[in-house]
Design a protein around this motif. Structure first.
Motif, PDB file in Angstrom:
ATOM      1  N   HIS A   1      94.762 -32.757   7.914  1.00 32.36           N
ATOM      2  CA  HIS A   1      93.805 -33.861   8.023  1.00 32.36           C
ATOM      3  C   HIS A   1      92.592 -33.416   8.831  1.00 32.36           C
TER       4      HIS A   1
ATOM      5  N   GLU B   1      91.099 -34.756  11.275  1.00 30.72           N
ATOM      6  CA  GLU B   1      91.260 -34.890  12.725  1.00 30.72           C
ATOM      7  C   GLU B   1      91.911 -33.658  13.346  1.00 30.72           C
ATOM      8  N   ASP B   2      92.860 -33.073  12.622  1.00 27.87           N
ATOM      9  CA  ASP B   2      93.547 -31.884  13.123  1.00 27.87           C
ATOM     10  C   ASP B   2      92.623 -30.668  13.106  1.00 27.87           C
TER      11      ASP B   2
ATOM     12  N   TRP C   1      89.385 -30.821  13.190  1.00 28.18           N
ATOM     13  CA  TRP C   1      88.385 -31.148  14.216  1.00 28.18           C
ATOM     14  C   TRP C   1      88.888 -30.701  15.593  1.00 28.18           C
ATOM     15  N   ALA C   2      90.126 -30.977  15.884  1.00 27.92           N
ATOM     16  CA  ALA C   2      90.698 -30.563  17.174  1.00 27.92           C
ATOM     17  C   ALA C   2      90.656 -29.043  17.326  1.00 27.92           C
TER      18      ALA C   2
ATOM     19  N   PRO D   1      82.817 -37.288  15.452  1.00 31.93           N
ATOM     20  CA  PRO D   1      84.205 -36.963  15.122  1.00 31.93           C
ATOM     21  C   PRO D   1      84.701 -37.790  13.941  1.00 31.93           C
ATOM     22  N   PRO D   2      85.502 -37.230  13.094  1.00 31.44           N
ATOM     23  CA  PRO D   2      85.882 -35.826  12.955  1.00 31.44           C
ATOM     24  C   PRO D   2      85.113 -35.127  11.827  1.00 31.44           C
TER      25      PRO D   2
ATOM     26  N   GLU E   1      87.434 -34.439   4.010  1.00 32.71           N
ATOM     27  CA  GLU E   1      88.851 -34.455   3.657  1.00 32.71           C
ATOM     28  C   GLU E   1      89.065 -35.210   2.359  1.00 32.71           C
TER      29      GLU E   1
ATOM     30  N   THR F   1      91.276 -30.466   4.001  1.00 30.42           N
ATOM     31  CA  THR F   1      90.016 -30.563   4.722  1.00 30.42           C
ATOM     32  C   THR F   1      89.208 -29.296   4.516  1.00 30.42           C
TER      33      THR F   1
END
Length: 163
Positions: A27, A29-30, A32-33, A80-81, A103, A108
């Motif tokens: 995803h 968000e992952d 992005w981290a 974000p993200p 995504e 992604t």
């Protein structure tokens, strides 16, 4: 790692955008981290310190460069993200960079865009970003880290050919 260079060059105004992509089964968000959290950037680029946020400057240690120099990075835009716009100070130069994430169905795509005022040095810049993006892939998959010598000078001609 990417078997051959996949960067592309897009003429923009008086300059050019060097665009490199990688796709992850994760995803946004992952991913992005992986590109924003110091503990995770340390695995493929280098750790950073400071208080992050739009308009703020952080310091990044380029952990995979000789002598592991620190550089200043100004965060221009942080959405974000999906989008991060940075100005990286490298000696006497400032490198405007943009990370775009999208995504679809749990896949992604990360686009790294280096906004170039001209194409001087693209034969060095392109292989460097290919190497770092493959370092990111390795950090996420647990695979062996790439070897820089497989990128430069081996991929220099490809990137110079984009001009």
């Amino acid at each position: 790692m990417s078997p051959s260079p996949i960067g592309r060059l897009l003429r923009v105004g008086g300059g050019a955008d060097l665009i490199l992509t990688r796709t992850f089964r994760a995803h946004a968000e992952d991913v992005w981290a992986s590109v924003t959290e110091s503990e995770r950037t340390a695995r493929w680029f280098g750790p950073w310190e400071g208080e992050a946020g739009p308009g703020r400057v952080i310091r990044v240690r380029m952990a995979y460069e000789e002598q592991e120099p620190w550089c200043e990075v100004r965060i221009e835009v942080c959405e974000p993200p999906l989008r991060l716009v940075l100005s990286v100070v490298d000696g006497d130069s400032t490198w405007p960079l943009e990370l775009r994430l999208s995504e679809v169905d749990g896949l992604t795509t990360l686009e790294l865009v280096h906004h170039l005022p001209d194409t001087t040095g693209i034969g060095e810049i392109g292989p460097g970003w290919e190497y770092y993006l493959d370092m990111l892939v390795a950090s996420r998959t647990g695979s062996a880290r790439p070897v820089f010598d497989d990128y430069y000078p081996a991929r220099k001609e490809y990137f110079e050919g984009l001009v």
